[in-house]
Design an enzyme around this catalytic site. Structure first.
Site, PDB file in Angstrom:
ATOM      1  N   GLU A 200      -2.432  19.453  28.914  1.00  0.00           N
ATOM      2  CA  GLU A 200      -3.718  19.410  28.208  1.00  0.00           C
ATOM      3  C   GLU A 200      -4.523  18.138  28.504  1.00  0.00           C
ATOM      4  O   GLU A 200      -5.089  17.506  27.618  1.00  0.00           O
ATOM      5  CB  GLU A 200      -3.497  19.595  26.701  1.00  0.00           C
ATOM      6  N   GLU A 317       1.331  27.906  27.836  1.00  0.00           N
ATOM      7  CA  GLU A 317       1.573  27.611  26.418  1.00  0.00           C
ATOM      8  C   GLU A 317       0.565  28.375  25.572  1.00  0.00           C
ATOM      9  O   GLU A 317      -0.636  28.290  25.801  1.00  0.00           O
ATOM     10  CB  GLU A 317       1.466  26.117  26.129  1.00  0.00           C
TER      11      GLU A 317
END
Length: 542
Positions: A200, A317
């Protein structure tokens, strides 16, 4: 006649599923284009994550991780082992937010102390830097290999970088520590499916971000290291990045700069908002809200198709609701509507792998964090993995908008699998099937005689009823919540409670055998997998 069929279906299902007969009924139709597949997934499409969060990880006043971290989860737990083995194999992604705050103990410094994560609200991700001991890396690899898992590992992409006050970073990735871990892994003959760089940090990032050009350079560095260390070793691990939220401009630039090195472009999905949201259940049961996710998958597919990259798309994810999810929602029956819809939708757009956050930990684990007992989504994942094949079929549902429908060629057998989900609380849907396809009677003959000798049967329109064959049964798996409670953590399969037995073994998932001439009945708030083994679509044989 339609209403009579519904009434008969309700009475029949009530015997197995204890469904109230006061519900109203509707008719609907699943239309499948079986001429060609529209996408293809990995054979091990279903994936789950194992994260780094320590017990002190808390959200909205609730600490839901306990000892579920890569550093402290009980690798000797029988349920955990059996839950992974049941997939044979389960793809597992090792990583999460704190992977960009982990250093790896090296062979030359294994006597030096390996410090744990310590909570610190002023630190970048809320914790001080932690360390992965080599002994734990050994334990994890032995455990994953013993359970037959296929696993990837997320590397720290921030090593060597300086994080600026505006949230951006400068500097190149320092691969020294990661290279030591990779070399040690090869020396120990541990088989890693892929190395993923960062978590991220793409686009705006979470906490901090890396520009697309610098991220590309760092990814190329990783690829060069892997090529050098794995020279002569097959299979070579995949190069995976960036494990972040899809940003069209950033991803397009990143793909352009890594077209010759990147194997998998990975992204994350948390489209339901924060785990504290009181409207989570309403969002999950709203077809329009679920449809919003189409844009992300469609845009990424388009970005890939217009690039020179051969990288495959993975969701590395997906927890739905960020900050650990919500108890009694993301770990309860109702969440299977969101989860299975995501599996179906992402596969339509050629996603090869979909990693659920998490296997264990938080309020969105497939397994209960403390007891390791499977939550409902575990069984949804296991059924998908066992039944839904790689080849994805074009599918639409004609009727109520509350039905979600997906179909694939069957995985380990002939025929097709249809997934039907009823988001309505009171409507029983009587489902019929239509197919537009070319059927072939396959015989072992030479190609020279193929066109003249192979018999064809063409169905005249997209709404022609599927022809019955001598095999008159189909298999159905009806999933419902215990006591009809959407927020139950107990899944029912064909009216039977699913629980591990006294030996900590995962229960068998046995179907109902139905007469083919009977309609498919989808009860209120239920999920049905339907296996039709008795006919073969051209798309499944081509």
């Amino acid at each position: 006649m339609g209403s009579l069929l519904v009434d008969m279906g309700v009475c029949f299902l009530a015997f197995f599923l204890f469904i109230c007969v006061d519900s109203k009924g509707e008719n609907g139709r699943v239309v499948i284009d079986g001429k060609s597949r529209i996408a293809e997934t990995d054979n091990d499409f279903v994936c789950a994550t194992m994260d780094w969060w320590p017990p002190e990880k808390c959200d909205y006043g609730t600490c839901s991780w306990d000892h579920a971290s890569l550093l402290n989860v009980d690798l000797h737990n029988k349920i955990l082992k059996n839950a992974i083995k049941a997939f044979s194999p389960l793809k597992i992604r090792l990583g999460g937010t704190l992977q960009d705050d982990v250093i790896y103990q090296t062979k030359n410094h294994h006597h030096e102390p390996c410090k744990p994560f310590v909570k610190n609200t002023t630190a970048l991700f809320g914790f001080t830097q932690g360390c992965l001991p080599l002994s734990r890396w050994d334990e994890l690899n032995r455990f994953l290999q013993d359970t037959g898992a296929v696993y990837t590992f997320g590397l720290n992409a921030l090593t060597g970088k300086t994080v600026l006050t505006n949230g951006s970073t400068i500097g190149a990735w320092d691969p020294t520590n990661a290279e030591a871990l990779i070399r040690y892994t090869v020396q120990k003959n541990y088989t890693i499916n892929g190395w993923e760089l960062g978590n991220e940090l793409s686009g705006n990032g979470i906490g901090t971000s890396i520009s697309s050009s610098q991220y590309a350079n760092d990814t190329i560095t990783l690829s060069n290291i892997v090529n050098r260390i794995y020279k002569g070793i097959k299979p070579k691990p995949l190069i995976i990045a960036p494990g972040g939220f899809y940003d069209p401009k950033w991803f397009k630039e990143f793909l352009a700069d890594t077209s010759k090195t990147l194997n998998v472009i990975s992204h994350h999905i948390y489209n339901l908002g924060p785990g504290v949201d009181k409207n989570l259940t309403a969002k999950i049961l709203d077809p329009s809200y679920l449809d919003n996710a189409h844009d992300t998958f469609k845009q990424l597919e388009s970005t890939l198709n217009t690039s020179k990259s051969s990288a495959a798309a993975w969701v590395s994810e997906a927890g739905g609701a960020y900050n650990s999810g919500q108890d009694l929602v993301t770990n309860a029956f109702v969440f299977s509507f969101w989860y299975l819809d995501q599996l179906g939708m992402s596969s339509v757009y050629d996603t090869k792998t979909y990693c659920r956050q998490s296997l264990i930990g938080g309020n969105y684990g497939l397994l209960n964090t403390t007891t390791f007992e499977p939550n409902p989504d575990y069984y949804s994942a296991l059924l998908w993995h066992r039944l839904m094949g790689r080849k994805v079929l074009s599918t639409r549902f004609v009727g109520t908008k509350k039905i979600r429908a997906y179909s694939h060629c069957a995985k380990e057998s002939k025929g097709i699998l249809i997934l039907l989900m009823n988001l309505d609380n009171s409507t029983i849907v009587d489902v019929k099937l239509s197919v537009n396809s070319t059927w072939r009677l396959h015989k072992h003959r030479s190609h020279a005689h193929h066109d003249h000798k192979m018999k064809h049967t063409r169905l005249k329109s997209a709404h022609t009823k599927i022809r019955k064959t001598r095999i008159r049964t189909r298999e159905e798996y009806h999933l419902t919540p215990k006591d009809g409670n959407l927020h139950s953590k107990v899944m029912m399969l064909n009216g039977k409670e699913l629980r591990v037995n006294s030996s900590d073994e995962i229960p068998s998932l046995k179907p109902l055998f139905m007469n083919y001439s009977e309609p498919i009945i989808v009860a209120p708030y239920s999920i049905v997998f339907v296996h039709l083994p008795h006919f073969t679509l051209y798309a499944c044989n081509s």
